[in-house]
Scaffold this motif. Structure first.
Motif, PDB file in Angstrom:
ATOM      1  N   THR A  70     -58.410  95.407 -29.528  1.00 56.47           N
ATOM      2  CA  THR A  70     -58.789  94.802 -30.801  1.00 56.47           C
ATOM      3  C   THR A  70     -58.578  95.770 -31.956  1.00 56.47           C
ATOM      4  OG1 THR A  70     -60.423  93.378 -29.720  1.00 56.47           O
ATOM      5  CG2 THR A  70     -60.691  93.748 -32.081  1.00 56.47           C
ATOM      6  N   ALA A  71     -58.975  97.020 -31.770  1.00 62.89           N
ATOM      7  CA  ALA A  71     -58.825  98.021 -32.830  1.00 62.89           C
ATOM      8  C   ALA A  71     -57.356  98.258 -33.162  1.00 62.89           C
ATOM      9  CB  ALA A  71     -59.498  99.326 -32.419  1.00 62.89           C
ATOM     10  N   ILE A  72     -56.512  98.369 -32.130  1.00 60.78           N
ATOM     11  CA  ILE A  72     -55.080  98.569 -32.377  1.00 60.78           C
ATOM     12  C   ILE A  72     -54.495  97.373 -33.105  1.00 60.78           C
ATOM     13  CG2 ILE A  72     -52.830  98.890 -31.273  1.00 60.78           C
ATOM     14  CD1 ILE A  72     -54.271 100.390 -29.028  1.00 60.78           C
ATOM     15  N   HIS A  73     -54.885  96.172 -32.685  1.00 61.09           N
ATOM     16  CA  HIS A  73     -54.376  94.968 -33.348  1.00 61.09           C
ATOM     17  C   HIS A  73     -54.803  94.925 -34.813  1.00 61.09           C
ATOM     18  CE1 HIS A  73     -53.068  90.808 -33.817  1.00 61.09           C
ATOM     19  NE2 HIS A  73     -54.212  90.594 -34.444  1.00 61.09           N
ATOM     20  N   LYS A  74     -56.051  95.271 -35.089  1.00 64.55           N
ATOM     21  CA  LYS A  74     -56.523  95.232 -36.475  1.00 64.55           C
ATOM     22  C   LYS A  74     -55.771  96.227 -37.360  1.00 64.55           C
ATOM     23  CE  LYS A  74     -61.239  93.530 -35.767  1.00 64.55           C
ATOM     24  NZ  LYS A  74     -61.119  92.417 -36.730  1.00 64.55           N
ATOM     25  N   MET A  75     -55.299  97.323 -36.764  1.00 62.33           N
ATOM     26  CA  MET A  75     -54.531  98.280 -37.554  1.00 62.33           C
ATOM     27  C   MET A  75     -53.124  97.773 -37.858  1.00 62.33           C
ATOM     28  SD  MET A  75     -55.489 102.068 -36.099  1.00 62.33           S
ATOM     29  CE  MET A  75     -56.094 101.671 -34.463  1.00 62.33           C
TER      30      MET A  75
ATOM     31  N   TYR B 155     -52.067  94.168 -37.551  1.00 61.39           N
ATOM     32  CA  TYR B 155     -51.922  92.718 -37.479  1.00 61.39           C
ATOM     33  C   TYR B 155     -51.044  92.148 -38.587  1.00 61.39           C
ATOM     34  CZ  TYR B 155     -55.243  91.968 -41.307  1.00 61.39           C
ATOM     35  OH  TYR B 155     -55.869  91.956 -42.524  1.00 61.39           O
ATOM     36  N   GLN B 156     -50.917  92.841 -39.714  1.00 57.17           N
ATOM     37  CA  GLN B 156     -50.125  92.301 -40.812  1.00 57.17           C
ATOM     38  C   GLN B 156     -48.629  92.451 -40.569  1.00 57.17           C
ATOM     39  OE1 GLN B 156     -51.921  94.410 -44.169  1.00 57.17           O
ATOM     40  NE2 GLN B 156     -52.935  92.512 -44.786  1.00 57.17           N
ATOM     41  N   ARG B 157     -48.200  93.642 -40.113  1.00 60.06           N
ATOM     42  CA  ARG B 157     -46.773  93.887 -39.949  1.00 60.06           C
ATOM     43  C   ARG B 157     -46.328  93.939 -38.494  1.00 60.06           C
ATOM     44  NH1 ARG B 157     -42.599  93.438 -41.929  1.00 60.06           N
ATOM     45  NH2 ARG B 157     -41.711  95.506 -41.837  1.00 60.06           N
ATOM     46  N   ARG B 158     -47.162  94.458 -37.608  1.00 57.78           N
ATOM     47  CA  ARG B 158     -46.744  94.642 -36.219  1.00 57.78           C
ATOM     48  C   ARG B 158     -47.838  94.116 -35.271  1.00 57.78           C
ATOM     49  NH1 ARG B 158     -42.351  97.964 -35.913  1.00 57.78           N
ATOM     50  NH2 ARG B 158     -42.717  98.031 -33.667  1.00 57.78           N
ATOM     51  N   PRO B 159     -48.096  92.818 -35.285  1.00 56.89           N
ATOM     52  CA  PRO B 159     -49.216  92.276 -34.507  1.00 56.89           C
ATOM     53  C   PRO B 159     -49.034  92.408 -32.999  1.00 56.89           C
ATOM     54  CG  PRO B 159     -47.855  90.499 -35.383  1.00 56.89           C
ATOM     55  CD  PRO B 159     -47.369  91.754 -36.020  1.00 56.89           C
ATOM     56  N   TRP B 160     -47.801  92.679 -32.533  1.00 59.49           N
ATOM     57  CA  TRP B 160     -47.573  92.763 -31.095  1.00 59.49           C
ATOM     58  C   TRP B 160     -47.695  94.190 -30.559  1.00 59.49           C
ATOM     59  CZ3 TRP B 160     -47.801  88.567 -28.305  1.00 59.49           C
ATOM     60  CH2 TRP B 160     -47.458  87.337 -28.870  1.00 59.49           C
ATOM     61  N   ASP B 161     -47.937  95.173 -31.404  1.00 59.42           N
ATOM     62  CA  ASP B 161     -48.027  96.553 -30.917  1.00 59.42           C
ATOM     63  C   ASP B 161     -49.162  96.734 -29.910  1.00 59.42           C
ATOM     64  OD1 ASP B 161     -45.876  97.264 -32.415  1.00 59.42           O
ATOM     65  OD2 ASP B 161     -46.958  98.531 -33.840  1.00 59.42           O
ATOM     66  N   ALA B 162     -50.250  96.008 -30.108  1.00 60.73           N
ATOM     67  CA  ALA B 162     -51.384  96.136 -29.189  1.00 60.73           C
ATOM     68  C   ALA B 162     -51.024  95.711 -27.766  1.00 60.73           C
ATOM     69  CB  ALA B 162     -52.565  95.316 -29.695  1.00 60.73           C
ATOM     70  N   MET B 163     -49.949  94.924 -27.630  1.00 59.89           N
ATOM     71  CA  MET B 163     -49.518  94.506 -26.291  1.00 59.89           C
ATOM     72  C   MET B 163     -49.107  95.712 -25.449  1.00 59.89           C
ATOM     73  SD  MET B 163     -49.112  91.986 -24.186  1.00 59.89           S
ATOM     74  CE  MET B 163     -48.965  90.436 -25.097  1.00 59.89           C
ATOM     75  N   MET B 164     -48.643  96.774 -26.079  1.00 54.20           N
ATOM     76  CA  MET B 164     -48.231  97.954 -25.329  1.00 54.20           C
ATOM     77  C   MET B 164     -49.427  98.573 -24.607  1.00 54.20           C
ATOM     78  SD  MET B 164     -45.561  99.673 -28.042  1.00 54.20           S
ATOM     79  CE  MET B 164     -44.709 100.701 -26.855  1.00 54.20           C
ATOM     80  N   PHE B 165     -50.585  98.539 -25.230  1.00 57.99           N
ATOM     81  CA  PHE B 165     -51.790  99.024 -24.556  1.00 57.99           C
ATOM     82  C   PHE B 165     -52.269  98.017 -23.525  1.00 57.99           C
ATOM     83  CE2 PHE B 165     -56.290  99.812 -23.972  1.00 57.99           C
ATOM     84  CZ  PHE B 165     -56.358 101.202 -23.928  1.00 57.99           C
ATOM     85  N   ALA B 166     -52.285  96.744 -23.905  1.00 55.18           N
ATOM     86  CA  ALA B 166     -52.800  95.708 -23.007  1.00 55.18           C
ATOM     87  C   ALA B 166     -51.992  95.609 -21.726  1.00 55.18           C
ATOM     88  CB  ALA B 166     -52.804  94.363 -23.739  1.00 55.18           C
ATOM     89  N   ALA B 167     -50.666  95.744 -21.830  1.00 56.92           N
ATOM     90  CA  ALA B 167     -49.792  95.537 -20.673  1.00 56.92           C
ATOM     91  C   ALA B 167     -49.304  96.837 -20.057  1.00 56.92           C
ATOM     92  CB  ALA B 167     -48.582  94.698 -21.098  1.00 56.92           C
ATOM     93  N   ALA B 168     -49.832  97.973 -20.472  1.00 56.98           N
ATOM     94  CA  ALA B 168     -49.376  99.255 -19.941  1.00 56.98           C
ATOM     95  C   ALA B 168     -49.573  99.303 -18.426  1.00 56.98           C
ATOM     96  CB  ALA B 168     -50.121 100.402 -20.613  1.00 56.98           C
ATOM     97  N   PRO B 169     -48.532  99.570 -17.661  1.00 51.21           N
ATOM     98  CA  PRO B 169     -48.688  99.614 -16.195  1.00 51.21           C
ATOM     99  C   PRO B 169     -49.736 100.612 -15.724  1.00 51.21           C
ATOM    100  CG  PRO B 169     -46.362  99.532 -16.799  1.00 51.21           C
ATOM    101  CD  PRO B 169     -47.126  99.720 -18.078  1.00 51.21           C
ATOM    102  N   VAL B 170     -49.883 101.730 -16.434  1.00 49.27           N
ATOM    103  CA  VAL B 170     -50.843 102.745 -15.981  1.00 49.27           C
ATOM    104  C   VAL B 170     -52.277 102.241 -16.070  1.00 49.27           C
ATOM    105  CG1 VAL B 170     -49.350 104.689 -16.549  1.00 49.27           C
ATOM    106  CG2 VAL B 170     -50.946 103.821 -18.277  1.00 49.27           C
ATOM    107  N   MET B 171     -52.524 101.234 -16.883  1.00 46.25           N
ATOM    108  CA  MET B 171     -53.881 100.702 -16.983  1.00 46.25           C
ATOM    109  C   MET B 171     -54.338 100.120 -15.648  1.00 46.25           C
ATOM    110  SD  MET B 171     -55.398 101.037 -19.959  1.00 46.25           S
ATOM    111  CE  MET B 171     -56.537  99.667 -20.099  1.00 46.25           C
ATOM    112  N   VAL B 172     -53.401  99.536 -14.902  1.00 43.08           N
ATOM    113  CA  VAL B 172     -53.752  98.937 -13.618  1.00 43.08           C
ATOM    114  C   VAL B 172     -54.302  99.990 -12.661  1.00 43.08           C
ATOM    115  CG1 VAL B 172     -52.852  97.700 -11.608  1.00 43.08           C
ATOM    116  CG2 VAL B 172     -52.056  97.106 -13.908  1.00 43.08           C
TER     117      VAL B 172
END
Length: 458
Positions: free
Chosen positions: A155-160, A162-179
């Motif tokens: 949420t924090a990454i998206h809020k930073m 959301y105006q120009r690059r709303p999909w950047d937070a997907m890199m954290f959400a879908a990061a393979p290392v998170m699994v």
């Protein structure tokens, strides 16, 4: 500024990897498509959060074989499901109802110690009163709390962005290392606080930014490294103002006060337990998978077994890197972003340090996303981290079975070297961005693609 320059960035138009991958679902966003598409619910934030929930659920299933604590026949290494959270249930005497610092010294900073202590008391009481498996409950409660912190980070990454690059937070959400690393330790506590520090720093709210910075340092010590880049940017001659310096000092002072308020009572009441974290870091030998471990395994010099020598060597190496980052930030023609410099400093800490635990990849994950959200480089680094993750458990299995199972030392050294080189390569790209004046805070970190019918107008 033209309409196209103000429009949100579509990854399928700007990122070569996403453009290629988008062909699996119909191709890049078309020239005449509405960008962003007008949807009431499935907007970038909700899609990203849905992916994050799925990834964090997979992370729980990945650790599920180890939750009961019956680690027989090296189960934790064969299934790669080891987690400090479950192991420390007994090692920190939480299974006896011990209160961190008061009853037992804890090897973590205070906020992390209290975090584990709260869930530890619940697990202990539930086991005593209800007869449940207190260790399994302790792990699951921690996993739920860490999952929530992971979603807050998204949420924090998206809020930073959301105006120009709303999909950047997907890199954290879908990061393979998170699994594989989300629930190895309590690092997501510090990472969530760090993400909100950057959010409120960008919004020019120094007191709130300082609050989260203090919380982050109280949970894990690495966010303290942000102070250097903050001061470098405040003292740059281009755009220097007393107001900018006061803003930086106010943020740092607030963070220091918050850290003292959290640490002060513990340091006063149980000073020996409080000092354990600092003593452990000075006493530790060269750990698995670090650059020093690779050098030790390659050259076998006696100095690498001397703790004092290694402490001095890595401090000098890290100090040289910090001076280099400071010079880069101060003398670059275009002002770098805080995330770029913070990423370089934290990465230097890992590259030169004598401890590089598998979950430390999470430290640099949001920093790289804020500094250089480019998928090809990101996934190259992720592959290197995953190779090391599985090599590490293969090596632990080899050590535990006296060589009858697992992988060889040579293969482990190769995986550790690959991880080191991959992070160094990422650093080189970030340095190049700073030298070229590329800053995602003011412009796209990658150029629009020049080929294909979906090219945007200039």
């Amino acid at each position: 500024m033209s309409t196209s320059e103000r429009a949100p960035v579509s990854p399928s138009r700007t990122d070569p990897f996403v453009r290629m991958a988008s062909k699996l679902i119909g191709g890049p966003l078309g020239r005449h498509a509405v960008d962003p598409p007008r949807r009431r619910f499935w907007n970038p934030y909700y899609v990203t959060m849905a992916v994050a929930i799925g990834v964090l659920a997979l992370a729980w299933f990945q650790k599920a074989p180890c939750v009961d604590g019956g680690w027989v026949d090296n189960l934790q290494y064969k299934e790669a499901c080891y987690t400090d959270i479950r192991a420390l249930w007994g090692a920190e005497r939480l299974n006896e109802g011990a209160v961190p610092y008061r009853d037992h010294p804890v090897e973590y900073p205070v906020l992390t110690g209290w975090f584990m202590g709260i869930w530890g008391q619940i697990g202990f009481l539930a086991e005593q009163m209800l007869g449940v498996n207190g260790g399994a409950l302790f792990y699951n409660l921690n996993a739920i709390a860490l999952a929530v912190l992971g979603l807050l980070t998204v949420t924090a990454i998206h809020k930073m962005r959301y105006q120009r690059r709303p999909w950047d937070a997907m890199m954290f959400a879908a990061a393979p290392v998170m699994v594989f690393t989300a629930y190895v330790n309590w690092d997501l506590l510090a990472i969530a606080a760090t993400a909100f520090f950057f959010l409120y720093w960008k919004r020019r709210r120094p007191l709130i930014a300082g609050l989260f910075l203090g919380l982050a340092v109280a949970a894990k010590f690495y966010p303290l490294l942000f102070a250097g880049p903050m001061l470098v940017l405040a003292l740059r001659r281009d755009g220097f103002s007393l107001g900018r310096l006061v803003y930086t000092v106010k943020t740092l002072a607030t963070g220091a006060i918050v850290w003292i308020l959290i640490n002060g009572p513990v340091a006063y009441l149980w000073p020996d337990s409080w000092m354990r974290f600092f003593e452990l870091n000075s006493e530790r030998f060269v750990d698995w998978g670090t650059g020093w471990y690779v050098l030790k395994g390659t050259w076998a010099l006696p100095q690498f077994s001397d703790v004092d020598w290694v402490n001095t060597a890595y401090f000098v190496a890290f100090l040289v890197c910090c001076l280099g980052v400071a010079a880069l930030g101060f003398f670059a023609k275009t002002r770098p972003s805080l995330a770029q410099l913070c990423f370089l400093v934290v990465a230097a800490f890992l590259l030169t340090g004598k401890v590089w635990s598998q979950q430390y990849v999470l430290w640099v994950l949001p920093l790289l996303i804020l500094a250089r959200p480019q998928w090809r480089l990101f996934l190259f680094w992720q592959v290197a981290e995953l190779c090391y993750f599985f090599a590490f458990y293969g090596k632990m299995l080899e050590v535990s079975t006296s060589g009858s199972e697992g992988i060889s030392e040579e293969l482990f050294l190769a995986a550790a070297s690959f991880r080191w080189i991959a992070l160094a390569v990422v650093c080189a790209f970030v340095v190049a961005d700073v030298l070229r004046g590329r800053n995602v805070e003011t412009q796209d970190s990658v150029q629009l693609l020049r080929k294909g019918p979906q090219r945007l107008p200039a």
